[in-house]
Scaffold this motif. Sequence first.
Motif, PDB file in Angstrom:
ATOM      1  N   PRO A 168       0.841  -1.205   0.000  1.00 36.56           N
ATOM      2  CA  PRO A 168       0.000   0.000   0.000  1.00 36.56           C
ATOM      3  C   PRO A 168       0.871   1.248   0.000  1.00 36.56           C
ATOM      4  O   PRO A 168       1.905   1.292   0.668  1.00 36.56           O
ATOM      5  N   ILE A 169       0.441   2.240  -0.766  1.00 38.05           N
ATOM      6  CA  ILE A 169       1.255   3.452  -0.916  1.00 38.05           C
ATOM      7  C   ILE A 169       0.395   4.686  -0.704  1.00 38.05           C
ATOM      8  O   ILE A 169      -0.565   4.915  -1.431  1.00 38.05           O
ATOM      9  N   PHE A 170       0.728   5.471   0.313  1.00 37.85           N
ATOM     10  CA  PHE A 170       0.041   6.748   0.505  1.00 37.85           C
ATOM     11  C   PHE A 170       1.099   7.826   0.735  1.00 37.85           C
ATOM     12  O   PHE A 170       1.733   7.858   1.781  1.00 37.85           O
ATOM     13  N   ARG A 204      -9.379   7.991  -4.595  1.00 39.90           N
ATOM     14  CA  ARG A 204      -9.083   8.880  -3.467  1.00 39.90           C
ATOM     15  C   ARG A 204      -8.470   8.037  -2.359  1.00 39.90           C
ATOM     16  O   ARG A 204      -8.268   6.843  -2.557  1.00 39.90           O
ATOM     17  N   ASN A 205      -8.211   8.636  -1.207  1.00 41.75           N
ATOM     18  CA  ASN A 205      -7.660   7.876  -0.095  1.00 41.75           C
ATOM     19  C   ASN A 205      -8.756   7.048   0.580  1.00 41.75           C
ATOM     20  O   ASN A 205      -9.726   7.599   1.104  1.00 41.75           O
ATOM     21  N   PHE A 206      -8.621   5.728   0.510  1.00 44.80           N
ATOM     22  CA  PHE A 206      -9.602   4.856   1.141  1.00 44.80           C
ATOM     23  C   PHE A 206      -9.047   4.219   2.408  1.00 44.80           C
ATOM     24  O   PHE A 206      -9.747   3.496   3.100  1.00 44.80           O
ATOM     25  N   MET A 221       3.035  -5.976   2.723  1.00 44.09           N
ATOM     26  CA  MET A 221       4.237  -5.314   3.239  1.00 44.09           C
ATOM     27  C   MET A 221       4.079  -3.799   3.166  1.00 44.09           C
ATOM     28  O   MET A 221       3.557  -3.296   2.180  1.00 44.09           O
ATOM     29  N   ASP A 222       4.503  -3.071   4.208  1.00 46.94           N
ATOM     30  CA  ASP A 222       4.454  -1.611   4.158  1.00 46.94           C
ATOM     31  C   ASP A 222       5.500  -1.071   3.188  1.00 46.94           C
ATOM     32  O   ASP A 222       6.525  -1.701   2.948  1.00 46.94           O
ATOM     33  N   ALA A 223       5.239   0.133   2.687  1.00 46.92           N
ATOM     34  CA  ALA A 223       6.141   0.733   1.710  1.00 46.92           C
ATOM     35  C   ALA A 223       7.393   1.311   2.350  1.00 46.92           C
ATOM     36  O   ALA A 223       8.429   1.434   1.710  1.00 46.92           O
ATOM     37  N   PHE A 252       5.064   6.773  22.843  1.00 44.20           N
ATOM     38  CA  PHE A 252       3.603   6.797  22.843  1.00 44.20           C
ATOM     39  C   PHE A 252       3.044   5.717  21.935  1.00 44.20           C
ATOM     40  O   PHE A 252       2.155   4.960  22.297  1.00 44.20           O
ATOM     41  N   LYS A 253       3.611   5.616  20.713  1.00 44.09           N
ATOM     42  CA  LYS A 253       3.129   4.627  19.751  1.00 44.09           C
ATOM     43  C   LYS A 253       3.359   3.208  20.283  1.00 44.09           C
ATOM     44  O   LYS A 253       2.487   2.348  20.205  1.00 44.09           O
ATOM     45  N   LYS A 254       4.554   2.969  20.832  1.00 44.96           N
ATOM     46  CA  LYS A 254       4.864   1.632  21.350  1.00 44.96           C
ATOM     47  C   LYS A 254       3.928   1.264  22.497  1.00 44.96           C
ATOM     48  O   LYS A 254       3.417   0.155  22.570  1.00 44.96           O
ATOM     49  N   LYS A 265      -5.519  10.364  14.995  1.00 46.18           N
ATOM     50  CA  LYS A 265      -6.931  10.179  14.658  1.00 46.18           C
ATOM     51  C   LYS A 265      -7.155   8.843  13.931  1.00 46.18           C
ATOM     52  O   LYS A 265      -8.071   8.079  14.251  1.00 46.18           O
ATOM     53  N   LYS A 266      -6.275   8.554  12.950  1.00 47.71           N
ATOM     54  CA  LYS A 266      -6.400   7.289  12.220  1.00 47.71           C
ATOM     55  C   LYS A 266      -6.122   6.106  13.135  1.00 47.71           C
ATOM     56  O   LYS A 266      -6.739   5.050  13.004  1.00 47.71           O
ATOM     57  N   MET A 267      -5.160   6.283  14.061  1.00 39.84           N
ATOM     58  CA  MET A 267      -4.826   5.198  14.988  1.00 39.84           C
ATOM     59  C   MET A 267      -6.035   4.849  15.858  1.00 39.84           C
ATOM     60  O   MET A 267      -6.330   3.676  16.087  1.00 39.84           O
TER      61      MET A 267
HETATM   62  N1  UDP Z   1      -0.965   3.833   4.035  1.00 37.26           N
HETATM   63  C1  UDP Z   1      -2.004   3.804   3.092  1.00 37.26           C
HETATM   64  N2  UDP Z   1      -3.104   4.579   3.292  1.00 37.26           N
HETATM   65  C2  UDP Z   1      -3.249   5.384   4.396  1.00 37.26           C
HETATM   66  C3  UDP Z   1      -2.206   5.366   5.370  1.00 37.26           C
HETATM   67  C4  UDP Z   1      -1.093   4.568   5.156  1.00 37.26           C
HETATM   68  O1  UDP Z   1      -1.923   3.100   2.086  1.00 37.26           O
HETATM   69  O2  UDP Z   1      -4.260   6.067   4.500  1.00 37.26           O
HETATM   70  C5  UDP Z   1       0.220   2.973   3.816  1.00 37.26           C
HETATM   71  C6  UDP Z   1       1.559   3.682   3.915  1.00 37.26           C
HETATM   72  O3  UDP Z   1       1.947   4.234   2.672  1.00 37.26           O
HETATM   73  C7  UDP Z   1       2.478   2.553   4.352  1.00 37.26           C
HETATM   74  C8  UDP Z   1       1.566   1.689   5.200  1.00 37.26           C
HETATM   75  O4  UDP Z   1       0.243   2.032   4.850  1.00 37.26           O
HETATM   76  O5  UDP Z   1       2.914   1.773   3.253  1.00 37.26           O
HETATM   77  C9  UDP Z   1       1.792   1.892   6.684  1.00 37.26           C
HETATM   78  O6  UDP Z   1       1.719   3.266   7.008  1.00 37.26           O
HETATM   79  P1  UDP Z   1       2.770   3.945   7.987  1.00 37.26           P
HETATM   80  O7  UDP Z   1       4.143   3.381   7.772  1.00 37.26           O
HETATM   81  O8  UDP Z   1       2.673   5.422   7.841  1.00 37.26           O
HETATM   82  O9  UDP Z   1       2.214   3.493   9.399  1.00 37.26           O
HETATM   83  P2  UDP Z   1       3.085   3.231  10.741  1.00 37.26           P
HETATM   84  O10 UDP Z   1       4.202   2.307  10.359  1.00 37.26           O
HETATM   85  O11 UDP Z   1       3.577   4.566  11.177  1.00 37.26           O
HETATM   86  O12 UDP Z   1       2.094   2.611  11.663  1.00 37.26           O
END
Ligand code: UDP
Length: 324
Positions: A11-13, A74-76, A97-99, A135-137, A215-217
């Motif tokens: 996923p790529i944002f 759009r952003n989903f 896998m994250d980007a 905080f995140k951890k 907010k998303k978290m």
């Molecule tokens: N991402 C996405 N849409 C969103 C938010 C995030 O596709 O609305 C993707 C982002 O590009 C990344 C992955 O989801 O590849 C994880 O996001 P991020 O690394 O920012 O999250 P974190 O690791 O901070 O939890």
Amino acid sequence: MPRPTLTVVIPIFNEEEVIPELSRRLREVIKVWELRIDSWEVVFVNDGSNDQSLAQLKKLASEETRFKVISFSRNFGHQMAITAGIDRAEGEAVVIMDADLQDPPEVVSEMIDRWREGYDVVYGVRTKRHGETLFKKLTATVFYRLLRAMLGGVTIPADAGDFRLIGRPVVLAMRALRERHRFVRGMVAWVGFRQTAVYYARPARFAGETKYPLKKMVRFAVDGIASFSVVPLRFATWLGVASGLVAMLTAAWAIYERFFGSGVVQGWPTIMIAVALGASAQLLMTGVLGEYVGRIYEEIKRRPLYITAEEINVNSSVATPPAD
Ligand code: UDP
Ligand code: MG
């Protein structure tokens, strides 16, 4: 053409800062994967980026047809992007896998090995998390423990994100789950099959900012709990019992004061306590009910989960999911 063995979904944002390094690392590590598998594809899902990400992805796709792009209108959201990737994946095994290279592509080789041993799901468990705020951890630790406690039947592994490999049977099962509030790691756990873990230290994000602001978290956490558990609804009962007990004690105290107290008019604190308790309990439970009613409303609309604007190098004959 036969189906490729491995599909990698990314996923790529707004990842323009990491895409060049991501593609470099991918090309390198794909050579190692090729020792284990015959063929592969990488599906980038552009989740409505408003930077140069899509242009960069298109360039990659023009250089290598096994680099494929699905681009949303759009952003989903992250979970929908993963879903779209799973929907289009042709591979016998699919890696999510994250980007930002926080999910090291090198770990995928080990996942492939475990899959070859017969596991249908191989999820990555983070032993260390570098470069993430305390905080995140902390919130992540609390969240995964809380979630586990609430789920009962389905075991969601603690400290595992969406970084995982899923085999074809799991992919097909996942495609049948079309709910809107998606908590992919929970859904994979729910689907079942033979699951195992690989362990890795999670590096810091390679570049750029997190795409998960608070907010998303919070939304993500609420989705995770509410899509898998009705325990919060049961809070109503307990809260009612608890506030009822407190109200009874308050009443006993008020009566005692009335007959044996100093005789001063004392109604005020009693009323305040009773009103405050009742109101807070009701508001809290109205909120909890609202979460579930809102979900019912959104599910009942039966909208598609995401809308694609463009697809590049994607085999259009791959079954797109049923409308609902
Ligand atoms: N991402 C996405 N849409 C969103 C938010 C995030 O596709 O609305 C993707 C982002 O590009 C990344 C992955 O989801 O590849 C994880 O996001 P991020 O690394 O920012 O999250 P974190 O690791 O901070 O939890
Ligand atoms: Mg990240």
